[in-house]
Every structure is written in C-alpha cells, then in structure tokens.
Design a protein around this motif. Structure first.
Motif, PDB file in Angstrom:
ATOM      1  N   VAL A 160       0.849  -1.200   0.000  1.00  0.00           N
ATOM      2  CA  VAL A 160       0.000   0.000   0.000  1.00  0.00           C
ATOM      3  C   VAL A 160       0.883   1.249   0.000  1.00  0.00           C
ATOM      4  N   ARG A 161       0.331   2.316  -0.592  1.00  0.00           N
ATOM      5  CA  ARG A 161       1.013   3.616  -0.547  1.00  0.00           C
ATOM      6  C   ARG A 161       0.756   4.260   0.805  1.00  0.00           C
TER       7      ARG A 161
ATOM      8  N   THR B 111      -9.979   7.698  -7.214  1.00  0.00           N
ATOM      9  CA  THR B 111      -9.531   7.171  -5.918  1.00  0.00           C
ATOM     10  C   THR B 111      -9.299   8.309  -4.926  1.00  0.00           C
ATOM     11  N   ALA B 112      -8.680   9.381  -5.421  1.00  0.00           N
ATOM     12  CA  ALA B 112      -8.432  10.537  -4.552  1.00  0.00           C
ATOM     13  C   ALA B 112      -9.753  11.168  -4.126  1.00  0.00           C
ATOM     14  N   MET B 113     -10.688  11.299  -5.069  1.00  0.00           N
ATOM     15  CA  MET B 113     -11.973  11.929  -4.753  1.00  0.00           C
ATOM     16  C   MET B 113     -12.747  11.084  -3.742  1.00  0.00           C
ATOM     17  N   THR B 114     -12.651   9.761  -3.847  1.00  0.00           N
ATOM     18  CA  THR B 114     -13.311   8.889  -2.870  1.00  0.00           C
ATOM     19  C   THR B 114     -12.740   9.138  -1.473  1.00  0.00           C
ATOM     20  N   ALA B 115     -11.420   9.329  -1.406  1.00  0.00           N
ATOM     21  CA  ALA B 115     -10.795   9.615  -0.107  1.00  0.00           C
ATOM     22  C   ALA B 115     -11.297  10.949   0.440  1.00  0.00           C
ATOM     23  N   VAL B 116     -11.430  11.956  -0.440  1.00  0.00           N
ATOM     24  CA  VAL B 116     -11.938  13.261  -0.003  1.00  0.00           C
ATOM     25  C   VAL B 116     -13.355  13.104   0.544  1.00  0.00           C
ATOM     26  N   ARG B 117     -14.156  12.291  -0.140  1.00  0.00           N
ATOM     27  CA  ARG B 117     -15.529  12.074   0.317  1.00  0.00           C
ATOM     28  C   ARG B 117     -15.563  11.321   1.637  1.00  0.00           C
ATOM     29  N   ASP B 118     -14.814  10.202   1.704  1.00  0.00           N
ATOM     30  CA  ASP B 118     -14.854   9.357   2.911  1.00  0.00           C
ATOM     31  C   ASP B 118     -14.389  10.116   4.144  1.00  0.00           C
TER      32      ASP B 118
ATOM     33  N   GLY C  84      -6.819  23.657  -0.200  1.00  0.00           N
ATOM     34  CA  GLY C  84      -7.513  24.082  -1.418  1.00  0.00           C
ATOM     35  C   GLY C  84      -6.854  23.609  -2.700  1.00  0.00           C
ATOM     36  N   HIS C  85      -6.078  22.508  -2.620  1.00  0.00           N
ATOM     37  CA  HIS C  85      -5.482  21.973  -3.854  1.00  0.00           C
ATOM     38  C   HIS C  85      -6.534  21.230  -4.663  1.00  0.00           C
ATOM     39  N   SER C  86      -6.248  21.057  -5.953  1.00  0.00           N
ATOM     40  CA  SER C  86      -7.220  20.332  -6.784  1.00  0.00           C
ATOM     41  C   SER C  86      -7.076  18.841  -6.534  1.00  0.00           C
ATOM     42  N   VAL C  87      -8.135  18.109  -6.796  1.00  0.00           N
ATOM     43  CA  VAL C  87      -8.117  16.649  -6.622  1.00  0.00           C
ATOM     44  C   VAL C  87      -7.064  16.042  -7.559  1.00  0.00           C
ATOM     45  N   ALA C  88      -6.951  16.587  -8.771  1.00  0.00           N
ATOM     46  CA  ALA C  88      -5.984  16.065  -9.742  1.00  0.00           C
ATOM     47  C   ALA C  88      -4.552  16.199  -9.225  1.00  0.00           C
ATOM     48  N   GLN C  89      -4.258  17.370  -8.641  1.00  0.00           N
ATOM     49  CA  GLN C  89      -2.936  17.635  -8.074  1.00  0.00           C
ATOM     50  C   GLN C  89      -2.600  16.605  -6.991  1.00  0.00           C
ATOM     51  N   VAL C  90      -3.547  16.404  -6.098  1.00  0.00           N
ATOM     52  CA  VAL C  90      -3.332  15.506  -4.967  1.00  0.00           C
ATOM     53  C   VAL C  90      -3.226  14.059  -5.451  1.00  0.00           C
ATOM     54  N   ALA C  91      -4.034  13.704  -6.433  1.00  0.00           N
ATOM     55  CA  ALA C  91      -3.976  12.344  -6.987  1.00  0.00           C
ATOM     56  C   ALA C  91      -2.589  12.078  -7.563  1.00  0.00           C
ATOM     57  N   ARG C  92      -2.039  13.074  -8.277  1.00  0.00           N
ATOM     58  CA  ARG C  92      -0.694  12.936  -8.842  1.00  0.00           C
ATOM     59  C   ARG C  92       0.334  12.749  -7.740  1.00  0.00           C
ATOM     60  N   ALA C  93       0.214  13.567  -6.684  1.00  0.00           N
ATOM     61  CA  ALA C  93       1.204  13.517  -5.608  1.00  0.00           C
ATOM     62  C   ALA C  93       1.230  12.147  -4.932  1.00  0.00           C
ATOM     63  N   PHE C  94       0.091  11.492  -4.867  1.00  0.00           N
ATOM     64  CA  PHE C  94       0.036  10.196  -4.177  1.00  0.00           C
ATOM     65  C   PHE C  94       0.091   9.021  -5.142  1.00  0.00           C
TER      66      PHE C  94
ATOM     67  N   ALA D 180      -4.785  13.364   1.902  1.00  0.00           N
ATOM     68  CA  ALA D 180      -5.281  13.793   0.584  1.00  0.00           C
ATOM     69  C   ALA D 180      -6.507  14.680   0.761  1.00  0.00           C
ATOM     70  N   CYS D 181      -7.395  14.275   1.664  1.00  0.00           N
ATOM     71  CA  CYS D 181      -8.593  15.063   1.939  1.00  0.00           C
ATOM     72  C   CYS D 181      -8.217  16.423   2.517  1.00  0.00           C
ATOM     73  N   ARG D 182      -7.232  16.440   3.422  1.00  0.00           N
ATOM     74  CA  ARG D 182      -6.817  17.697   4.038  1.00  0.00           C
ATOM     75  C   ARG D 182      -6.205  18.647   3.004  1.00  0.00           C
ATOM     76  N   ARG D 183      -5.402  18.084   2.103  1.00  0.00           N
ATOM     77  CA  ARG D 183      -4.784  18.951   1.088  1.00  0.00           C
ATOM     78  C   ARG D 183      -5.843  19.576   0.186  1.00  0.00           C
ATOM     79  N   VAL D 184      -6.825  18.774  -0.188  1.00  0.00           N
ATOM     80  CA  VAL D 184      -7.907  19.309  -1.024  1.00  0.00           C
ATOM     81  C   VAL D 184      -8.737  20.312  -0.215  1.00  0.00           C
ATOM     82  N   GLY D 185      -9.025  19.955   1.050  1.00  0.00           N
ATOM     83  CA  GLY D 185      -9.882  20.810   1.858  1.00  0.00           C
ATOM     84  C   GLY D 185      -9.153  22.010   2.410  1.00  0.00           C
ATOM     85  N   GLU D 186      -8.262  21.794   3.356  1.00  0.00           N
ATOM     86  CA  GLU D 186      -7.612  22.915   4.034  1.00  0.00           C
ATOM     87  C   GLU D 186      -6.721  23.718   3.092  1.00  0.00           C
TER      88      GLU D 186
END
Ligand SMILES: [Zn+2]
Length: 435
Positions: free
Chosen positions: A59-60, A135-142, A119-129, A111-117
C-alpha cells in the motif's frame, strides 16, 4: 502501548505496527511492516489461533523524508485449531489499512486535508500520491463528509450572513445557476450552501436547524433581496435583520453608473467608448472620495467637466458618497436616522430619476438599514470574504458540475476547523534523546 519503542517504529508512527525492514526501490522508500499482535482468537469459536501463513500486501503511505513510501504489510494468516470449527483460516485486518485499499487511511486523510484545508485540486493531490482522480476523490468524500456533516460544526452562531453566488454560468441548456450561502459572521466560516437563491431555499435550511440554534441567532445580515428578508422574518423571527453596508454602498455606485450611461447616450448618442471622457472615468466614479489621489481627483473633475453636461452625474456621485458617509459618521441609530432622512430628501429634491429610484429602494429597507447602527455595525464583510474563497475553489476545481461535490469542497475549505498539528519552535528546545 503495544509498539516496541524502537527508533524504526517511532519513525513509522502507525499504531499497532512495527517497522521490520527498509529498502530503496526505484528512488522510493519501501518499508516492511507487521502488526505487533502476537496472538489471535477465532471469531467462530473463541479458541486461540495458530499462525498459519504470512502474505505481503503493498500500500502507498505518506511520503517520508521527501520520498514516496510504499508499505509492505507482511500480513499474518491465522488458523483455528479447533477441528470442529467451521472457520478455517483468516487474514488479520486493520482500521489503518483497509482491505483491498491501495493506500493507508492516513494517506487518504492527508489527501482530503490537502484538497480541503490547502484548497489543492483533486488532480494535483492524486498525482502527488500516485492514485487516480476517482480514488483521490473517494478519499476526499470518505474523510470529508464526517467533518462536514458533524452537527457540532454549526454550533454557536450569533450572527448569520446570507448571500448568493453563481454556481454554474449560463449555457445553452440552463441559465446561470445560483446557490445561497450561509455564513457565521463572527466565526467567519461558511455554514452551508444550498441550491437556488429563493426565499424557500433559505427558509428550508434555517427551519431544519434545531430550535436552540435558531434562538441563538440574534442578528442576520443580508443583501437587499426581498426573498431573503421574507425567509428570515418567518424562520428567524427573533433575529434583527441588518441590511449589509457593502451592498448599500454598491447600490449608490450603481446609480452613479446608471446616470453616467444615460448621460453618455443622450449627449453622444452611443454607448461609452474608450476615448469618451465619461467612459474613461467610470472606475474613478466608483471609488470612495477619501481614496482618491490628487491625480485621480484631477481626472475625475476633468472628465465631469467634459461630459457631465447637466451636472447630473456629479449630483449622483455626491449622493453615493453621502450615503457611504452615513456609515462612516453616524455612531448611533438616532444620528443615522437624521442623516438618512436628510439624504432621502436631498435625493427626492434632485432632478435625477436614478436618485429618486435609489431613494425609494433605501427607504423601503429603512428598518434594516438603521438596524446596522443599533447592532454595533454587523457587516456581511465576512460573507464577501467567503465569496472570494468560494471563487478560488471554483477556479481550482475548473468549475463544478455536481452540486454535492461543490458543497463538500467549499465546506472543507471554508467551513471546517482543521486540527492540523502546527510545528513548535525549535529555539530553546532541549535534547530529549535517551542516548
Ligand atoms: Zn474456531
């Protein structure tokens, strides 16, 4: 606790796990881990189980020391020793690394914190991880939904601000779609957004709050829109409604704009063009007099000299400035009332139809206008600041199609208090290493 306290396990920081080996793999860090559990019991019969097998699972995780990290969890497979038990073997599980997940829960939370707090884009965060957008958006939702739906999030609102923002720009299929945003004016956070900009949209949201919440709201700031005023008077009858000063001042400047356009059309027979004297001062006309530099003053006066044939623009400009000045000068409701009365008469006596209309509008909101001065100057300013943040999130998200995603992203950025650990200063710190 159950960790072994070794340096490696402290570095890992994953409760219930220990680090057993580290290696490099293509510039990335691969960390082999195992749980600290030594014994398990069969969930079928409760008899002590015996270790049956070991299986690795990749796992990552969060990056460490600037390198992407992959965890290799050497999972234990247990076997029940009771021959009559229908449960044969099972693999250990953990809340920190979900079954079949591609990354750890703490990586998903980050990932959720980066998108939320952040304000990064989901695409940016998905790339970083190194995961997909979905998958990243599901993490933001969960990880985001529990924060957003937490009922305590809306606690202790004394002053409510209401405003509208555009959600989707108009296209061939639909007109511009608006949302109504509710803001905690003291706590400066976004409480919620609902689709539409109607009396009903606001009324339904407020009515869904518990009675104690509604009782605690003593002031509500709104822009001059009858629908919101009606909704607030029925759903929050105990709250004093205050017309937002910013919007009032904007109404004054809008009247100046209207006069400028009309005079332009009447004198030159066309809409403002680049070299028309009135068109050139359109922005200067919208500024507060005290903010004008000498240069701006000269431009303003020269422009009016050249284009304001009946001095109607000048009159409207003075009225707009005087309207602003009521807010700057009046310290109590009585003074404000006297000044407002004089201002209304001045507008009525003028020969400028736009000022007549402006005076009628302000007069229709007289109580809400004056309430500003009896509530200590509550302002929708935080709502406007929130609108800037909302615009930023919309830019980052390249416009949203889905309202639920939009709401989630907005609330994660402007409506949630993030408990992010802030680094403490190094200066003055003593070594705590037990050498
Ligand atoms: Zn069993």
């Amino acid at each position: 606790m159950d960790d072994d306290g070794s340096a490696a396990t402290v570095m890992l920081g994953l409760a219930g796990f220990r680090l057993i080996a580290v290696s490099e793999y293509g510039g990335e860090c691969e960390q082999a881990i195992e749980t600290t559990a030594v014994e398990d019991f069969c969930r079928g019969c409760g008899v002590a189980a015996r270790l049956h097998d070991r299986r690795p699972s990749w796992v990552r995780d969060l990056p460490a020391a600037g390198r992407p990290v992959t965890l290799v969890w050497i999972k234990r497979v247990w076997r029940c020793m009771e021959t009559r038990c229908p449960v044969r073997t099972w693999t250990e599980t953990s809340e920190l690394i979900k079954v079949r997940a591609g990354w750890t829960e703490r990586a998903r939370a980050e990932a959720c914190r980066r998108v939320g707090e952040d304000g990064h884009s989901v695409a940016q965060v998905a790339r970083a991880f190194g995961v997909s957008w979905a998958t990243a958006m599901t993490a933001v939702r969960d990880h985001g939904r529990p924060l957003v739906e937490d009922p305590d999030r809306l606690d202790a609102v004394a002053a409510l601000g209401v405003d509208e923002t555009a959600f989707l720009a108009a296209n061939a299929k639909h007109p511009t779609m608006f949302v109504t945003g509710m803001v905690d004016l003291r706590g400066r956070r976004l409480l919620d957004v609902v689709p539409g900009r109607s009396s009903k949209a606001l009324h339904d949201w407020v009515s869904a709050r518990p009675p104690a919440w509604r009782d605690s709201v003593s002031v509500a700031a709104l822009d001059p829109f009858r629908g919101y005023a009606t909704a607030l008077s029925t759903s929050l009858p105990g709250a004093v409604r205050v017309l937002d000063a910013f919007h009032v001042v904007q109404l004054g400047f809008a009247a100046v704009d209207d006069v400028r356009r009309r005079v332009q059309q009447q004198t030159l027979g066309h809409r403002g063009r680049r070299d028309d004297p009135l068109y050139r001062i359109r922005r200067v006309l919208r500024r507060g007099a005290e903010h004008l530099t000498d240069h701006a003053w000269n431009r303003l006066l020269a422009g009016l000299d050249a284009g304001d044939v009946d001095e109607q623009i000048g009159l409207a400009w003075i009225a707009a400035q005087d309207l602003r000045r009521i807010y700057q000068r009046a310290t109590d409701r009585d003074t404000a009332q006297r000044r407002l009365h004089a201002w209304l008469e001045h507008c009525a006596d003028s020969n400028v139809p736009e000022l007549h209309r402006l005076a009628r509008t302000i007069d229709a909101w007289r109580e809400e206008f004056l309430a500003y001065f009896s509530t200590g100057g509550v302002s929708n300013g935080p709502t406007e600041a929130m609108n800037l943040l909302i615009k930023k999130i919309k830019r980052v998200g390249h416009g949203f199609r889905n309202f639920d995603n939009y709401r989630l992203r907005l609330l994660l950025h402007c409506g949630v208090t993030w408990q992010t650990h802030q680094p403490t200063p190094l200066r003055g710190r003593l070594p705590r290493l037990a050498a």
